[in-house]
Design an enzyme around this catalytic site. Structure first.
Site: not given
Ligand code: PLP
Length: 500
Positions: A112
């Site tokens: 993120k």
């Molecule tokens: C948020 C997140 C995801 C999922 O990603 P999306 O864009 O919501 O599908 C997968 N792995 C980690 C470690 C995350 O923080």
């Protein structure tokens, strides 16, 4: 320009789409027309840096941002201070085939960061351009990961304050300390006596309370969110799909124009959607693999066209994918249903009222043309961490292991030998306990606290602890606000009045 997936709003500029986050009357902003990025052009950028590629791509989408503004955002976000690898998103080759795209070198050790390091800067410029005089107050409810990534992204960003609510006792000690040690005069963290749903519904209630919002406006504040449905969070993720392709080409791993697969551990459908956008802009992709954990709503949906959130919520070792409503799916459906906004509206109303909806056969066929979906349960996840470490020497976190497991099953089932990039969404240190459990067994964890486990993991996999997680127990705790869910508004006012 950007339009609504539900056909219920006027066309807006990129600044407005980023400022608004979502369409006020429901729906998500999508580009009116997707720009093309011809392969020839991409390959001609051989040798360029991640930042240069990002500049080029952002310029295609942010038509009302001057080039020097985009450039300033890119270099403020993607640099050696924030990202602990000079490639920003490095690619690792595995012996058994497959490439790992490491998305976790940012300040909080999860993917993120790539979006949240830059989106607040995009927002800040949008506010200036739109002459918003009020200060933006970003409210975030977090079950762990998003809170810290948002705090790091918004800290010190002019014109904004960020307030994160998390459930006291509902996040790991590491995650809590990551948040509570955040510096920056515009960051605030409030622990709520309750669970994540309490935090989320309290925040939603504040957003929906018109008279309260007017009151805030009269004292110079406007509320906003840093949700993954904001276009400003999706756009930065498109870059690394092109980057991965270019990296493979430069290393002679693929021929010009050769199609590749991407495997994406999925929750809210934001990451994989960015891959679809890259594909639609001209990137040679063969297939996107949507990997879920035991909360496998999407796996079922891509099989049958029936989306059904009416099921038990399962707490897994990949908590950032424990999601039953994948908000960004709406954007993909809009495209798969040939941009029929009426269909989208009726499906989303069904989802809200009944918790389920059924798409038509043509839309389903379109969906399946692009995306293959499967899931990994808890045992699969642990076994994949083990196997990948002992056969390849590569330590996966549980989220990334879900992706790897789905890839292995897909390859076995289909015999597809297309070169494949697997998105690694978190550093193994971020979920060190599960990684150690997989490598050393459950008994090994007994009697060790989170910090000891981090040290142990560092020894076991012989890597240095991610800098965003190291020495958290030695940093000072800078936030100590705790509130009941009834008192959230009072807490918010105290913060805005400067009493905290
Ligand atoms: C948020 C997140 C995801 C999922 O990603 P999306 O864009 O919501 O599908 C997968 N792995 C980690 C470690 C995350 O923080």
């Amino acid at each position: 320009m950007y339009i609504s997936t539900r056909g219920n709003y006027n066309t807006v500029s990129s600044s407005e789409a980023i400022k608004l986050g979502m369409v006020p009357s429901g729906g998500l902003f999508v580009p009116y027309k997707l720009p093309l990025f011809p392969l020839k052009q991409l390959l001609s950028m051989q040798g360029c840096s991640y930042q240069e590629l990002a500049l080029y791509l952002f310029d295609l989408f942010l038509e009302d941002y001057p080039a020097e503004e985009i450039s300033s955002c890119v270099y403020k976000a993607y640099n050696q201070y924030n990202f602990h690898h000079r490639d920003i998103v490095p690619l690792q080759r595995l012996r058994s085939g497959g490439y790992i795209m490491e998305l976790w070198h940012g300040p909080t050790a999860a993917f993120k960061d790539i979006a949240l390091q830059i989106m607040p800067l995009f927002l800040s410029h949008a506010l200036q351009r739109l002459e918003v005089e009020r200060e933006m107050v970003i409210l975030v409810a977090t079950s762990g990961d998003t809170g810290k990534a948002a705090l790091e992204g918004f800290k010190n960003v002019p014109g904004t304050k960020i307030i994160v609510f998390y459930p006291c006792g509902g996040v790991s000690k590491l995650q809590e300390l990551q948040m509570l040690t955040t510096d920056g005069p515009n960051t605030f963290v409030v622990g709520i006596e309750g669970n994540f749903d309490d935090c989320q519904s309290a925040v939603k209630e504040i957003f929906g309370d018109c008279s309260y919002n007017k009151e805030l406006a009269s004292i110079g504040y406007e509320l906003s969110s840093a949700n993954s449905i904001n276009w400003g969070r999706l756009l930065p993720q498109i870059v690394y799909y092109f980057w991965a392709y270019l990296s493979l080409f430069e290393k002679g791993q693929i021929a010009a124009g050769e199609k590749i697969n991407f495997v994406v551990p999925t929750g809210n459908f934001g990451n994989i959607l960015a891959g679809w956008y890259a594909w639609s802009m001209g990137l040679p992709v063969n297939r996107l693999l949507c990997a879920s954990n035991s909360n496998n709503v999407l796996t079922d949906f891509f099989g049958s066209g029936f989306y059904d959130r009416n099921r038990g919520f399962i707490k897994t070792r990949s908590p950032s994918m424990d999601i039953l409503i994948s908000s960004n799916l709406e954007r993909f459906l809009f495209e798969a249903a040939a941009r029929d906004a009426e269909k989208i509206s009726s499906w989303m109303i069904d989802l809200q009222k009944k918790g389920c909806f059924q798409v038509d056969g043509k839309t389903l066929a379109n969906m399946q043309n692009y995306i293959y979906a499967d899931f990994a349960d808890e045992a699969d996840t642990l076994e994949t961490i083990r196997e990948t470490y002992f056969s390849e020497g590569y330590p996966l976190d549980p989220h990334s292991a879900v992706g790897m497991n789905v890839y292995k099953k897909y390859r076995h089932l289909t015999g597809d030998e297309t070169k494949t990039v697997i998105a690694a969404t978190a550093s193994p240190f971020k979920f060190g306990e599960s990684v150690l459990e997989a490598l050393k067994g459950r008994e090994f964890l007994a009697g060790k606290d989170e910090f000891q486990l981090l040290e142990e993991l560092g020894r076991v996999i012989n890597l240095t602890i991610h800098p965003g997680l190291k020495d958290l127990d030695k940093k000072s705790v800078l936030h100590q606000n705790v509130s009941t869910k009834m008192e959230i508004k009072e807490q918010l006012e105290r913060i805005l009045n400067g009493d905290v």
